[in-house]
Scaffold this active site. Structure first.
Site, PDB file in Angstrom:
ATOM      1  N   GLU A 169      60.202  26.309 122.521  1.00  0.00           N
ATOM      2  CA  GLU A 169      61.163  25.437 123.455  1.00  0.00           C
ATOM      3  C   GLU A 169      61.533  24.260 123.109  1.00  0.00           C
ATOM      4  OE1 GLU A 169      61.508  24.229 128.073  1.00  0.00           O
ATOM      5  OE2 GLU A 169      59.823  23.693 126.917  1.00  0.00           O
ATOM      6  N   ASP A 171      55.676  25.292 124.408  1.00  0.00           N
ATOM      7  CA  ASP A 171      56.464  24.237 125.344  1.00  0.00           C
ATOM      8  C   ASP A 171      56.523  23.005 124.636  1.00  0.00           C
ATOM      9  OD1 ASP A 171      56.733  23.674 128.309  1.00  0.00           O
ATOM     10  OD2 ASP A 171      55.768  21.957 127.824  1.00  0.00           O
ATOM     11  N   ASP A 173      50.131  37.765 144.951  1.00  0.00           N
ATOM     12  CA  ASP A 173      48.938  37.110 145.239  1.00  0.00           C
ATOM     13  C   ASP A 173      47.834  37.964 145.712  1.00  0.00           C
ATOM     14  OD1 ASP A 173      46.682  35.332 146.246  1.00  0.00           O
ATOM     15  OD2 ASP A 173      47.628  34.970 148.139  1.00  0.00           O
ATOM     16  N   ASP A 226      44.986  33.463 149.171  1.00  0.00           N
ATOM     17  CA  ASP A 226      45.031  31.966 149.154  1.00  0.00           C
ATOM     18  C   ASP A 226      46.342  31.560 149.109  1.00  0.00           C
ATOM     19  OD1 ASP A 226      45.785  32.440 146.418  1.00  0.00           O
ATOM     20  OD2 ASP A 226      44.038  31.201 145.849  1.00  0.00           O
ATOM     21  N   HIS A 243      61.708  29.064 135.070  1.00  0.00           N
ATOM     22  CA  HIS A 243      60.995  28.370 135.957  1.00  0.00           C
ATOM     23  C   HIS A 243      61.402  27.020 136.102  1.00  0.00           C
ATOM     24  CE1 HIS A 243      59.106  27.169 132.447  1.00  0.00           C
ATOM     25  NE2 HIS A 243      58.350  26.107 133.038  1.00  0.00           N
ATOM     26  N   ASP A 244      62.391  26.734 135.358  1.00  0.00           N
ATOM     27  CA  ASP A 244      63.006  25.116 135.264  1.00  0.00           C
ATOM     28  C   ASP A 244      64.450  25.190 135.827  1.00  0.00           C
ATOM     29  OD1 ASP A 244      60.646  24.221 134.227  1.00  0.00           O
ATOM     30  OD2 ASP A 244      61.189  24.176 132.363  1.00  0.00           O
ATOM     31  N   ASP A 250      48.020  35.139 141.275  1.00  0.00           N
ATOM     32  CA  ASP A 250      47.005  35.211 140.454  1.00  0.00           C
ATOM     33  C   ASP A 250      47.047  36.351 139.635  1.00  0.00           C
ATOM     34  OD1 ASP A 250      46.381  37.607 142.182  1.00  0.00           O
ATOM     35  OD2 ASP A 250      45.447  35.964 143.561  1.00  0.00           O
ATOM     36  N   ASP A 302      51.772  30.867 127.251  1.00  0.00           N
ATOM     37  CA  ASP A 302      52.503  29.510 127.123  1.00  0.00           C
ATOM     38  C   ASP A 302      51.474  28.502 126.704  1.00  0.00           C
ATOM     39  OD1 ASP A 302      54.335  27.423 127.843  1.00  0.00           O
ATOM     40  OD2 ASP A 302      54.898  28.565 129.560  1.00  0.00           O
TER      41      ASP A 302
END
Ligand code: TEU
Length: 571
Positions: free
Chosen positions: A267, A208, A28, A32, A339-340, A36, A105
């Site tokens: 994917e 995806d 970051d 915030d 990330h899953d 990013d 992605d």
């Protein structure tokens, strides 16, 4: 060093390693609490030092963030959370300057319900975009949803739109309506959007759930699962009738004959090895590689949160099967992490007593197989699952829906929390651990997801200075792929597939071999005599340099180079 030619430019990605960035949790820059693009730019040197070749960014487009950006409201802009198009252009330039390619992605099985296409489609049955999505009247028999399919995130896959009295299809959240790929306008809009990103300098795409786009337009009912009251509709929409046509058309229309240096990664849920061989056969002009799920659903019982133990021989059987059956023309992705998925060191290894050993043994076993390895951010540090103990710790829609529903239904809380701790997607999403400071150097503000308290010990800053760290081992592993064509081109032979603790295999190419012997257990294991050949040299290990060692300590791994010429009776 092994002799041999470098891979041809046309399949450069066979010797490449891809690194996945989940931007929200990476770095970051503006305090915030959410990662990013400028945060990524500031950390590119870490990635260059690691030695990876390609960066895949999870979605950065404007989005209501119902599914952390996998609900896209505008495909051709950047969510202000992450920055601006100028920041993106700078990221591409700075990445390219370091020899790193950028893969975006692309989420086009569905959009966000806030995408202008859906807002237009929803305006009524006469809308010119009505047919861009799957609208259907209520089922004649029940007056309810048009089919009995369940959604991946719980409940029906259909949502009633009270204004028109019709339902729309959403295989994921109700805020993620599915696009109708039967409509040629949908397809050309997607192709144009992808060309626009290519023109901006990106090098390829991760698509995806791309094998869900070709639904059987008859939308037949499925077989109801009594536990949920809904059917798994996959037989009617996964690998559907026109999927190969759509993928070949996409490659043609998007790359327009210029594939050089570019890549398409799909994917795919419920994809078998024979399907994957077709999707990745270069002669068919569809995809370069696919993510399949077989090895990461072995610990699912009747459903994802019904967690069952997986003995090593089962995991090996699955990975070996893909190694052996994708054929000479198909190509694997090599991944245990994204990330899953829960963190591999927690899921397959021992994140307490043998964190460094198991993270490096697991990585070595995976990376030296046939295929392109994917490193998910933090994996190169051996990051572990974060502590998740109460509803307030959860951020992911899938986990929150499951935990709420299961606890409300009176399921045993201990079982529910075990399922979350071992299966939740949130396990992968705690912030990247850069250093030992308050929020692990991820943010100066309040992180959207708390950093794992172990960051005082597990962090990039510390590992970059330690030759025995997980990070240093990943560097050696990536370097080995880059310089040794046996890793890229070799045939694969599994060794001791039934052994309960050893994960071993041999790669061979051009008369050269690489033998990988890993101990996937907490106890020492003798190295079988036939794997201890004196004429082999140790090229990589996580347990020292004693070539003659007869035992592998807990989670030790050793990689030996040899030549078939020196052992004529061995292949
Ligand atoms: O995931 C595909 C997918 O269906 C599963 O990985 C899913 O996340 C879940 O684990 C099923 O139990 C892709 C993305 O990677 C994921 O983050 C998105 O939520 C999903 O598609 C929808 O876009």
């Amino acid at each position: 060093m092994t002799k041999g030619s470098a891979p041809r430019d046309s399949d450069w990605w066979k010797s490449a390693v891809v690194y996945q960035i989940y931007p929200r949790s990476f770095a970051d820059s503006d305090g915030d609490g959410i990662g990013d693009l400028r945060g990524i730019i500031g950390r590119l040197d870490h990635l260059a030092e690691l030695g990876v070749d390609v960066l895949w960014l999870s979605p950065i487009y404007p989005s209501p963030q119902i599914d952390n950006g996998y609900d896209v409201a505008d495909y051709q802009a950047i969510d202000p959370l992450f920055g601006t198009l100028d920041d993106f252009d700078e990221l591409v330039a700075q990445a390219h300057a370091r020899g790193l390619k950028i893969v975006l992605d692309i989420v086009v099985n569905h959009t966000s319900d806030q995408h202008p296409w859906f807002l237009e489609s929803r305006s009524g049955p006469a809308s010119p975009k009505r047919d861009w999505y799957w609208w259907r009247p209520p089922a004649a028999t029940t007056g309810g949803p048009p089919t009995n399919w369940g959604s991946y995130f719980g409940g029906s896959a259909w949502q009633l739109d009270p204004a028109s009295g019709e339902y729309y299809l959403h295989l994921f959240a109700p805020e993620q309506p599915d696009l109708n790929w039967e409509n040629p306008q949908v397809r050309s809009a997607v192709h144009a959007m992808m060309r626009w990103w290519l023109a901006r300098g990106v090098d390829g795409f991760r698509l995806d759930v791309i094998n869900l786009i070709a639904k059987d337009p008859a939308l037949p009912d499925g077989v109801i699962d009594p536990r949920t009251g809904f059917a798994n509709g996959e037989p009617h929409y996964a690998n559907g009738p026109r999927i190969h046509e759509y993928l070949a058309e996409m490659r043609r229309e998007v790359f327009q004959g210029n594939d050089s240096g570019r890549i398409l990664i799909g994917e795919m849920l419920s994809v078998g090895v024979a399907d994957a061989a077709r999707y990745t056969d270069p002669g068919r002009g569809e995809l370069d590689m696919v993510f399949q799920f077989e090895h990461v659903v072995l610990d699912h019982g009747s459903h994802k949160f019904d967690r069952i133990p997986v003995e090593l021989p089962r995991l090996k059987a699955s990975l070996n099967h893909w190694q052996e059956h994708l054929g000479p023309r198909g190509w694997n992705t090599l991944y245990l992490s994204n990330h899953d998925q829960p963190r591999p060191v927690s899921r397959f290894g021992n994140d307490r007593a043998f964190r460094v050993e198991s993270a490096t043994a697991i990585a070595t076993t995976l990376h030296l197989m046939r295929g392109t390895p994917f490193v998910y951010q933090g994996e190169e540090l051996g990051m572990a699952n974060p502590p998740l103990t109460e509803l307030g710790d959860l951020r992911d829609i899938e986990s929150i829906n499951y935990a709420r529903q299961a606890l409300t239904a009176g399921e045993d809380p201990e079982t529910v929390w075990h399922a979350i701790r071992t299966g939740s997607r949130d396990n992968a999403r705690s912030p990247m651990q850069w250093d030992a400071s308050a929020h692990a150097g991820f943010t100066t503000g309040v992180p959207w997801f708390p950093v794992n308290p172990d960051h005082d010990r597990v962090n990039a800053d510390r590992q970059r200075r330690d030759a025995d760290s997980v990070f240093a081992h990943y560097r050696r592993l990536i370097e080995l792929r880059h310089r040794n064509p046996v890793v890229v081109r070799g045939d694969f032979t599994s060794l001791y597939p039934e052994h309960p603790a050893l994960f071993a295999y041999r790669r061979s190419w051009g008369g050269e071999t690489l033998t990988v012997i890993a101990n996937w257990s907490d106890r020492p294991v003798p190295i079988p005599a036939d794997l201890r050949q004196r004429d082999q040299s140790l090229v990589l290990a996580n347990d020292g340099t004693d070539e003659a060692a007869e035992t592998l300590g807990p989670w030790a791994v050793r990689v030996f180079a040899g030549s078939i010429a020196g052992n004529p009776d061995r292949v």
